[in-house]
Design a protein around this motif. Structure first.
Motif, short mmCIF file in Angstrom:
data_model
loop_
_atom_site.label_atom_id
_atom_site.label_comp_id
_atom_site.label_asym_id
_atom_site.label_seq_id
_atom_site.Cartn_x
_atom_site.Cartn_y
_atom_site.Cartn_z
N THR A 1 0.84 -1.20 0.00
CA THR A 1 0.00 0.00 0.00
C THR A 1 0.87 1.25 0.00
N ARG A 2 0.64 2.11 -0.95
CA ARG A 2 1.35 3.39 -1.03
C ARG A 2 0.32 4.49 -0.81
N PHE A 3 0.40 5.16 0.33
CA PHE A 3 -0.56 6.23 0.63
C PHE A 3 0.09 7.18 1.62
N ASP A 4 0.34 8.40 1.21
CA ASP A 4 0.96 9.41 2.07
C ASP A 4 0.24 10.74 1.85
N ASN A 5 -0.84 10.94 2.61
CA ASN A 5 -1.66 12.15 2.51
C ASN A 5 -1.98 12.64 3.91
N PRO A 6 -1.02 13.26 4.59
CA PRO A 6 -1.18 13.58 6.00
C PRO A 6 -2.19 14.67 6.34
N GLY A 7 -2.31 15.71 5.58
CA GLY A 7 -3.19 16.80 5.99
C GLY A 7 -2.60 17.55 7.18
N ASN A 8 -3.37 18.49 7.73
CA ASN A 8 -2.90 19.28 8.87
C ASN A 8 -2.80 18.43 10.13
N ILE A 9 -3.80 17.61 10.38
CA ILE A 9 -3.78 16.65 11.49
C ILE A 9 -3.78 15.27 10.83
N TYR A 10 -2.89 14.40 11.28
CA TYR A 10 -2.72 13.13 10.60
C TYR A 10 -2.63 11.96 11.57
N LYS A 11 -2.83 10.77 11.01
CA LYS A 11 -2.65 9.50 11.71
C LYS A 11 -1.80 8.63 10.80
N PHE A 12 -1.12 7.66 11.39
CA PHE A 12 -0.34 6.75 10.55
C PHE A 12 -0.21 5.38 11.17
#
Length: 166
Positions: free
Chosen positions: A112-123
């Motif tokens: 899975t390739r997904f890197d869209n953090p936004g201002n507040i993020y989770k990972f």
């Protein structure tokens, strides 16, 4: 003052060397103590086996909190302003296996390739040695890959509120 310190330090070293030389030599049958490698133990920074890393952050302060579940079941936490890891507790072998299976099989984190953090993020992140896979979300206009929010929520639910880093 410096000269006095050096003189005292030198005499301390000489006296220690003399006392070491005066000790008996080990008998032939005595075993030397074994030195065990601890490369797979310790903190997440030195751990060589698999780790699941879950965290969140962002906002005005940019602060982040990260939790590390090691393959041996040890759970650590760290905020970005901390210099050391905080040991939180030991997870059961069954629970540890379930978490790794969720991330590796259900989420397919390695593909899975997904890197869209936004201002507040989770990972959610998976690491083993130099291998590292991470999925980050938070951008309002992006759809998070299936299962990741559920894995994040269930991971956080296994940490009692009283033990979460604030």
């Amino acid at each position: 003052m410096k000269q006095l310190f050096l003189t005292l330090f030198s005499s301390l070293i000489v006296s220690n060397l003399l006392s070491v030389q005066a000790q008996d030599i080990r008998a032939a049958g005595d075993k030397m103590p074994e030195v065990r490698k601890t490369s797979t133990a310790g903190t997440p920074a030195t751990y060589k086996l698999r780790q699941i890393i879950v965290g969140n952050g962002g906002g005005i302060t940019g602060a982040s909190t990260t939790y590390y579940l090691l393959e041996n079941g040890k759970l650590f936490g760290r905020r970005n302003r901390d210099v050391a890891f905080t040991y939180i507790g030991q997870q059961t072998a069954a629970n540890t296996k379930r978490v790794f299976r969720s991330v590796e099989v259900n989420c397919k984190i390695k593909m899975t390739r997904f890197d869209n953090p936004g201002n507040i993020y989770k990972f959610v992140q998976w690491r083993k040695g130099k291998l590292d896979y991470k999925v980050t979300w938070g951008a309002a206009d992006k759809t998070v890959p299936a299962n990741y929010p559920k894995v994040y929520d269930s991971f956080m639910a296994m940490i009692p509120a009283s033990l979460r880093l604030k």
